[in-house]
Design an enzyme around this catalytic site. Structure first.
Site, short mmCIF file in Angstrom:
data_model
loop_
_atom_site.label_atom_id
_atom_site.label_comp_id
_atom_site.label_asym_id
_atom_site.label_seq_id
_atom_site.Cartn_x
_atom_site.Cartn_y
_atom_site.Cartn_z
N SER A 105 -19.23 -12.81 -41.82
CA SER A 105 -19.73 -12.06 -40.65
C SER A 105 -21.18 -11.63 -40.75
CB SER A 105 -18.85 -10.83 -40.40
OG SER A 105 -17.61 -11.22 -39.86
N LYS B 287 -23.36 -12.53 -37.89
CA LYS B 287 -23.48 -11.77 -36.64
C LYS B 287 -24.86 -11.13 -36.44
CE LYS B 287 -18.54 -11.14 -36.18
NZ LYS B 287 -17.44 -10.73 -37.04
N SER C 79 -17.44 -5.47 -36.28
CA SER C 79 -17.44 -6.90 -36.62
C SER C 79 -16.34 -7.66 -35.88
CB SER C 79 -17.28 -7.09 -38.13
OG SER C 79 -17.71 -8.37 -38.53
#
Length: 426
Positions: A86, A89, A141
């Site tokens: 993640s 992101k 997230s």
């Protein structure tokens, strides 16, 4: 006879005393030398200890970057390609900020709603404002929020991935390939979803230092808690920031965690202190149950930067001298075959400071032409000044001519001779 023997004995005693004194002096010198050498070795060990790089990091890949210059201050397998979970992101967020409007409405597709946990729980047909989805993306997230953003900003996940890869290339990320906007493990005919610790730090630098949307990026990623509803106001949501590093060290600026089976625990974060901004990027920093490893590594690298790196002014005045120009017009000595013109370094500021360790030294070298044929224009490049550190080029400046020198051509000779020998006689 007895007197002669006594004198002989006295002589022997004197020689013996002298020899003993010489021996003592040699012993003292040796002691001082050994002690001094030992002291020097101790000092060397102290210097080495002071600048010792971090060891025994948990992360399989890690870097510490100076966010101002983008220079890598420490690297452990920094260019190895790995899944990044993640931490992906941060790229999704900055592109959404740059290409979308905070008040844009984002509709939820069936594909977005089907994303695995961690997810917002959006339902097909719902609408959200981009502003709210960004907090969902970066604080919690949420995987579905990433896809909602990608499909609405990039028209499709594939279209948004193309935007991500184009931006990565623009930033100089040579070993990064994006497939998903949320960082879930994925692969296609071109390869797997991956980056390197160096590239990830480079993307973070852009997000917090260089992007026109850096302030909003920091505002979102520094927020502790956030509440919002869908566009209809029917459903309420609450987000909590899971970037624990923000409370771990003074000056903590921003960051993003990540985890997948392929990637392990990952983290990219930043810290600002006394005008210095550091970025840490970690990949494959343990697997369950070692969730805290990334915090230990982050603090170790940040403390290394804080303790050993300070800004130093490295600008130097370069004695550029002059350039000998042949067959150029010199009004003071019109018939001389050569003349000299001043040179200067173009574009240098009064001060140029970079982060350096105490044991690091910047080398300044320059080279220039010794002579040239006219014409020479003002500001024409005739050399270069190069600042290097450990063989790596930091910056270069052009050495240029300080004035212009036209060429002595046939027309000039005719005009000059006419003026000197005819007009003066008249």
């Amino acid at each position: 006879m007895a007197e002669q023997e006594r004198n002989t004995d006295k002589g022997k005693m004197t020689v013996l005393k002298i020899k003993r004194r010489i021996a003592a002096l040699i012993l003292i010198c040796c002691t001082v030398y050994v002690t001094g050498l030992s002291g020097m070795k101790t000092q060397m060990r102290e210097v080495q200890a002071e600048t010792k790089e971090p060891e025994n990091l948990y992360a399989q890949s890690a870097v510490l970057m100076d966010a101002d210059s983008g220079r890598i201050l420490f690297s452990k397998n920094g260019q190895q390609e790995r899944a990044m979970a993640s931490t992906t992101k941060i790229m999704t967020c900055i592109l959404a900020l740059e290409y979308g409007g905070l008040d844009d409405k984002m509709s939820v597709s069936a594909y977005a709603a089907s994303q695995p946990q961690v997810h917002l729980g959006a339902v097909k047909g719902e609408e959200f404002y981009l502003r709210d989805l960004l907090y969902s993306l970066m604080l919690e997230s949420h995987n579905d929020s990433a896809v909602i953003i990608a499909e609405n900003v990039g028209k499709s996940v594939e279209g948004f991935a193309d935007m991500m890869n184009a931006k990565a290339k623009e930033l100089g990320c040579k070993n990064t390939y994006f497939i998903t906007p949320n960082g879930l493990d994925a692969s296609d005919e071109k390869g797997s979803h991956h980056t390197t610790a160096e590239d990830l730090a480079r993307i973070m630098k852009y997000c917090i230092m260089d992007s026109p949307e850096k302030d909003m990026f920091l505002e979102v990623t520094r927020t502790s808690n956030y509440q919002f509803t869908d566009c209809s106001g029917k459903h309420s949501y609450s987000c909590t920031n899971h970037n624990a590093f923000l409370q771990m060290m003074k000056g903590a600026l921003s960051g993003k965690t990540g985890f997948t089976g392929d990637a392990g625990y990952c983290y990219v974060g930043s810290l600002k202190d006394k005008g210095r901004t550091f970025i840490v990027a970690l990949l494959a920093c343990g697997w369950p149950n070692n969730k805290s490893y990334k915090w230990a590594d982050t603090k170790a690298l940040m403390n290394y930067g804080l303790e050993h790196y300070e800004y130093r002014n490295i600008r130097q005045d370069v004695p550029t001298g002059t350039l000998k120009v042949y067959h150029g017009v010199d009004s003071q000595n019109p018939f001389e075959p050569e003349t000299e013109i001043p040179l200067e370094v173009a574009g240098t500021a009064e001060n140029w400071s970079i982060l350096l360790r105490d044991d690091e030294k910047v080398n300044v070298n320059w080279e220039k032409k010794k002579n040239a044929e006219a014409p020479v224009g003002k500001g024409e490049k005739v050399g270069e000044v190069r600042y290097t550190l450990n063989g790596e080029l930091l910056k270069s400046y052009d050495i240029v001519s300080g004035c212009s020198i036209p060429e002595k051509n046939a027309a000039w000779y005719i005009k000059t001779i006419f003026r000197l020998y005819f007009l003066q006689k008249v």
